[in-house]
Design an enzyme around this catalytic site. Structure first.
Site: not given
Ligand code: FAD
Length: 819
Positions: A42, A276, A283
């Site tokens: 973020c 399960p 996301d």
């Molecule tokens: P992520 O944090 O994206 O993590 C997923 C990880 O999985 C990544 O590191 C990726 O490389 C890894 N991955 C994917 N596929 C594979 C694979 N096949 N093998 C190994 N690794 C893999 N949210 C807020 O609530 N407030 C904010 O102010 C905000 N600002 C943001 C600003 C920016 C620029 C961005 C990009 C996002 C922002 N977000 C914000 C959104 C927030 O970052 C995401 O909602 C959050 O990171 C989601 O978490 P996650 O674990 O689902 O996914």
């Protein structure tokens, strides 16, 4: 048990640390394809913009720390290529060595996140086009900016990331255009609420190109040409593509997991997928929206980490349900903070959920304490139970605590009455004894219990047909614009003039934000009138009706509020300062008027206000009284306007100043022609002017009178000459021809077909719009007499008038067009 976690962003590390806190023995392995884990996604826009100075400040944790603190093995640059649910294994590749290997699991947590949407547009891979998802993307953008020194950037997409990037690129002294296919930025807001943000962005020099999707890119010489659907091309040096994200579901698909209707991985309340032993969070998953009860994608960090905790708790034998997602979010764009929670009006409409709404504009704290800032709150609630369904708040201070309080109330299923009874903390620095959310609760309760029936501006056309609009603002401020045909009786005069109002029709009362109109609504209702408060007042009218009107008439009216950017001022020494902060609209304008009355002709007033509408109200008011606006800018969260006093003589005033009950700056048009193209142009201009708040009179004379004729035969008595005229003249709209290229009628037919194909309003539609907008269509009685045209032969709703009527209208108008 062996737990394998895929993804080291927000959800993965939260899951790993939670798992260790629940069990000291188990093996925990986290696989991340990128180079880093657990950093501040973020903060990336602010790292690019230089607000966050050191890259290391973004790092929350590292593989080494995870090992040391939690005994969790983290492998970065390890891409998981597939999941083999039958053998409970994942297939990964070490990106350093390109070696593939398999790793077994007992439980698997999928936190693979989402990827930026990159549509297959021509030129999408042109160098200089970036998306922003991770630290590597941010590094690339920073490096490009440092090496190439771009001067102009185009940000495609006006969502969270797009706007945060726009702000940061402005900080880096670039010219920035935000391109958005919708007619607003921040689609999570309803359009009228987004207008406040439009104003902020424009004031900071961001150009907004709305309602215009991007069609492709092309490198031309050293520049990137962003090509829009409208054929516009925007040359720039770099592009940030931020049109949204889509869940990363390839791995889930490869494992045969169910995918939901929104495109995210389907999980149950325990964050368990259709297998399960595999859980999914963040996301990548779809969850149930707490208000609509429907599946939704909410890509935010808070839900991702909470879901991780719940998923791990369930893996370790605790039974815990994820309650659903509210989409509580905040974004700060320059000094404006936007907070949203629950459902917006668009979503409620889409799912057919009944709702009522209200708007309030309270201050962040009491206005006598310095730096109180106004905010706009929109509250949506159920019309029967009063349950709160959603809210949007836009302001510069105190938005976050109100939105979080509302999030808590909505989660608990609270109603507007609960909001009214909430006991909230107060000292002058942080709030008011009459707290912003209590006020929202009072207003909403007044609506539901019938004390204050309200009407909404989106129903304006219907209301115009059956009632009268009563403007209760001080006469001094109606120069900022008013509703066509409204009556102006200021609040403080109303008790003495109440008899001027009819008792047999509804009275729609409005002021600027809805406070004075509430007082009047109560007063009138207690005196036996059918009065209703126009919710949100003139401020919301401007955002809803003027904008919709301009759109419908296809007038070239900018959907953006008018703002004037600051220019360096040579006369700075002779400036009188005025602080109008802490006053609610129209307070700042009234204070400006008082001060301007004291100044000499030519003197300059610099006024600061923190009423969000002041940036547009000040120029509108100045135009109506003849003063010159030198600049409008935002400084430290305040709107600073600089105005030069210009004394107007009586004649100018009579053209500019509104008298109560009339509309500012009338426009008069004499329609002499009956050529289809000229008439089209006339109605487009007329509708545009009406949409911008002007009263418009269209005076039809000689051949122009044919425009108003009914196409069908009407039996009326005529002399021989009158019958001849009647036959020779075009009978109404279907018979009008193009002034050029008519080609025996073929050109006109072609033009009508093209207009239809391109969704251009027909003349019939334009006239209907003009009628709805209250434009006066006046038939010249002299020409009617001369040509023997009878009133019955004219379409409905036409007034008759002679030269005196025309001259009177023209006298009041600030322009008269002859067509
Ligand atoms: P992520 O944090 O994206 O993590 C997923 C990880 O999985 C990544 O590191 C990726 O490389 C890894 N991955 C994917 N596929 C594979 C694979 N096949 N093998 C190994 N690794 C893999 N949210 C807020 O609530 N407030 C904010 O102010 C905000 N600002 C943001 C600003 C920016 C620029 C961005 C990009 C996002 C922002 N977000 C914000 C959104 C927030 O970052 C995401 O909602 C959050 O990171 C989601 O978490 P996650 O674990 O689902 O996914």
């Amino acid at each position: 048990m062996k737990l394998v976690i895929i993804g080291g962003g927000a959800g993965g590390p939260a899951a790993a640390s939670r798992a260790r806190r629940l069990n000291e023995e188990n093996e925990i392995l986290m696989l991340e394809k990128g180079e880093h884990i657990s950093y501040g996604h973020c903060g990336l826009p602010y790292y690019i913009g230089g607000v966050i100075k050191n890259r290391s400040d973004l790092m929350i944790s590292s593989p080494a720390k995870f090992m040391q603190l939690y005994n969790v093995e983290v492998r970065v640059r390890s891409l998981v290529k597939g999941i083999l649910p039958d053998t409970k294994q994942v297939e990964a590749v070490d990106l350093n060595t390109d070696k593939s290997y398999r790793e077994s699991y007992d439980k698997l947590l999928l936190s693979s996140g989402a990827s930026p949407i990159k549509p297959p547009l021509p030129g999408i891979d042109t160098e200089g086009i970036f998306t922003l998802r991770n630290l590597t993307d941010a590094d690339k953008i920073r490096q490009f900016i440092s090496n190439r020194k771009p001067r102009k950037a185009v940000v495609i997409g006006g969502g969270f990331i797009g706007l945060e990037m726009a702000e940061n690129l402005i900080h880096l002294m670039m010219d920035v255009t935000v391109v958005e296919m919708l007619d607003q930025v921040m689609p999570i807001l309803d359009r009228e609420m987004a207008d406040i943000l439009h104003r902020t962005l424009t004031l900071h020099g961001v150009e907004l190109a709305l309602s215009d999707p991007v069609a492709g890119f092309e490198r031309r010489d050293e520049r990137i040409m962003v090509k829009m659907k409208s054929d516009r091309e925007i040359p720039c040096d770099m592009v940030i593509l931020s049109i949204g994200v889509k869940p990363d579901i390839e791995l889930a698909k490869s494992a045969g997991l169910d995918i939901g209707e929104t495109g995210g991985i389907k999980v149950n309340e325990y964050m368990q997928t259709s297998n399960p032993d595999i859980y999914a969070v963040g996301d990548a998953v779809e969850t149930i929206h707490l208000v609509t009860g429907k599946p939704s994608l909410v890509p935010l960090a808070g839900p991702a980490t909470r879901q991780s905790r719940i998923a791990v708790n369930n893996m370790y034998g605790r039974s815990e349900k994820y309650r659903g997602t509210l989409g509580t979010s905040l974004v700060k764009v320059f000094e404006t903070t936007v907070g949203t929670v629950g459902a917006n009006e668009k979503i409620l409409k889409r799912f057919g959920i009944l709702y009522q709404k209200c708007y309030v504009e309270p201050f962040s704290h009491v206005t006598y304490y310095p730096d109180a800032a106004q905010m706009s709150i929109k509250l949506l609630f159920a019309p029967d139970s009063g349950r709160i369904l959603g809210s949007q708040i836009v302001g510069s201070d105190g938005v976050d605590k109100r939105i979080d309080t509302l999030a808590s109330a909505i989660s608990d299923g609270k109603s507007i009455e609960d909001l009214y009874h909430l006991e909230l903390g107060y000292v002058p620095q942080f709030g008011s004894a009459k707290e912003a959310l209590n006020i929202a609760g009072y207003v909403a309760t007044n609506i539901l219990n019938g004390d204050m029936p309200v009407e909404h501006w989106d129903n304006f056309d219907e209301l115009m047909k059956n009632g009268i609009f009563l403007d209760v603002r001080p006469a001094d401020v109606i120069g900022m614009g008013m509703i066509p045909k409204a009556i102006n009786i200021p609040l403080n005069e109303l008790r003495g003039r109440i008899n001027e109002l009819p008792k047999n029709s509804p009275i729609y009362v409005y002021c600027n934000v809805g406070v004075e109109s509430y007082i009047v609504t109560r007063m009138l209702r207690l005196n036996g009138y059918d009065a209703r408060n126009m919710s949100g007042g003139y401020g919301i009218y401007k955002c809803v009706c003027l904008y919709e009107g301009a759109k419908a008439s296809q007038a070239t009216v900018s959907p953006l509020p008018e703002v004037i950017r600051a220019v360096p001022d040579a006369d700075a020494k002779s400036v009188t300062l005025l602080d109008a902060c802490g006053l609610q609209c129209p307070g700042p304008i009234l204070k400006v008027k008082q001060k301007m009355d004291e100044l000499q002709n030519g003197e300059i007033l610099e006024v600061s206000a923190n009423d969000t509408g002041f940036a547009t109200d000040l120029p509108a008011w100045c135009r109506s009284v003849g003063h010159e606006v030198l600049s409008i800018e935002i400084r430290e969260g305040k709107i600073i306007g600089k105005v030069r006093k210009r004394e107007t003589n009586d004649e100018e005033l009579s053209q500019n100043i509104q008298t109560p009950g009339t509309t500012l700056r009338e426009k008069t048009m004499v329609i002499f022609s009956s050529d289809m193209d000229r008439i089209m142009a006339a109605f487009i201009i007329a509708n545009g002017a009406a949409a911008m708040g002007s009263k418009v009179n269209m005076f039809f004379t000689f051949w122009g009178l044919n425009v108003l004729r009914k196409p069908e035969n009407v039996s009326v008595q005529k002399t021989f000459m009158e019958r001849m005229f009647s036959r020779m003249m075009p009978k109404g709209l279907p018979k009008l021809k193009l002034s050029k290229m008519n080609m025996g009628g073929m050109g006109t037919r072609m033009m009508k077909r093209e207009m239809k194909n391109k969704n251009v309003n027909s003349l019939e539609e334009l006239i209907e719009m003009a009628r709805k907008a209250g434009i006066r269509l006046i038939a010249c009685t002299m020409t009617m007499n001369m040509m023997g045209l009878k009133k019955e032969e004219l379409i409905d709703g036409i007034e008759e008038g002679g030269v005196a009527a025309f001259l009177e209208n023209a006298d009041r108008s600030n322009f008269t067009l002859f067509i």
